[in-house]
Write an enzyme that holds these catalytic residues in place. Sequence first.
Site, mmCIF file in Angstrom:
data_model
loop_
_atom_site.group_PDB
_atom_site.id
_atom_site.type_symbol
_atom_site.label_atom_id
_atom_site.label_comp_id
_atom_site.label_asym_id
_atom_site.label_seq_id
_atom_site.Cartn_x
_atom_site.Cartn_y
_atom_site.Cartn_z
ATOM 1 N N HIS A 1 38.131 -21.412 26.561
ATOM 2 C CA HIS A 1 39.356 -21.876 27.243
ATOM 3 C C HIS A 1 39.745 -23.524 27.346
ATOM 4 C CE1 HIS A 1 39.332 -18.806 30.098
ATOM 5 N NE2 HIS A 1 40.759 -19.157 30.113
ATOM 6 N N ARG B 1 37.239 -30.859 27.266
ATOM 7 C CA ARG B 1 35.956 -29.770 26.742
ATOM 8 C C ARG B 1 36.788 -27.518 26.559
ATOM 9 N NH1 ARG B 1 33.233 -26.083 30.836
ATOM 10 N NH2 ARG B 1 34.843 -27.502 32.861
ATOM 11 N N TYR B 2 36.443 -27.816 25.432
ATOM 12 C CA TYR B 2 36.986 -26.988 24.614
ATOM 13 C C TYR B 2 35.624 -26.326 25.179
ATOM 14 C CZ TYR B 2 40.619 -28.784 22.522
ATOM 15 O OH TYR B 2 41.758 -29.651 21.722
ATOM 16 N N CYS B 3 35.510 -25.005 26.458
ATOM 17 C CA CYS B 3 34.374 -23.686 27.008
ATOM 18 C C CYS B 3 34.780 -22.749 25.807
ATOM 19 C CB CYS B 3 34.719 -24.046 27.415
ATOM 20 S SG CYS B 3 33.094 -23.200 28.590
ATOM 21 N N ILE B 4 33.186 -22.651 24.585
ATOM 22 C CA ILE B 4 33.943 -21.561 23.994
ATOM 23 C C ILE B 4 32.792 -20.276 23.950
ATOM 24 C CG2 ILE B 4 34.437 -20.881 21.217
ATOM 25 C CD1 ILE B 4 36.880 -22.697 22.652
#
Length: 171
Positions: free
Chosen positions: A128, A140-143
């Site tokens: 997300h 913040r691309y939380c991968i």
Amino acid sequence: MSKDTERGLTWEELEILKEDEKLDYPIELSDEEWKEHLTPFQYKVLREKGTERAFTGEYDKVYDIGVYYSAATGQPLFSSEAKFSSGTGWPSFYKAISQDSVVLKEDNSLFMRRVEVLDSSSGSHLGHVFNDGPEPTGLRYCINSASLIFVSEGEKPPKIVEDYLKKYGKN
């Protein structure tokens, strides 16, 4: 390269698709083919929109120079140059490697409003994106680590990455 590409997009500039919007992806496999191609946990994350527990992923604390690719397709997704320590327990990036490498869709599951990140070549779930990241984008691309393959600078990429780059180019 434009300043927007170098900087990355801000929250206000993101194109977020509706949750039920259907897209055609260049790489489309059957569930059986995905299950042959991925580990059971990768399948759960990438194809069933699962998540790994915080602080358990392979790449959370990796800060070597290199590129992160989709574990589903080998598509380039994120550069280590955009990686930062968010303290959340998942690999975090303030921008994608290119604006076309990911697709963003509304995600209203789990009684929350979030924005899902998918790889643009197969629609596989990566994680997300949130608007609480550092400058210059505030993103913040939380991968999930399970959705990624990391290749250090100078390291030979695995076959899935080589095959993707040969067929589709850098992105």
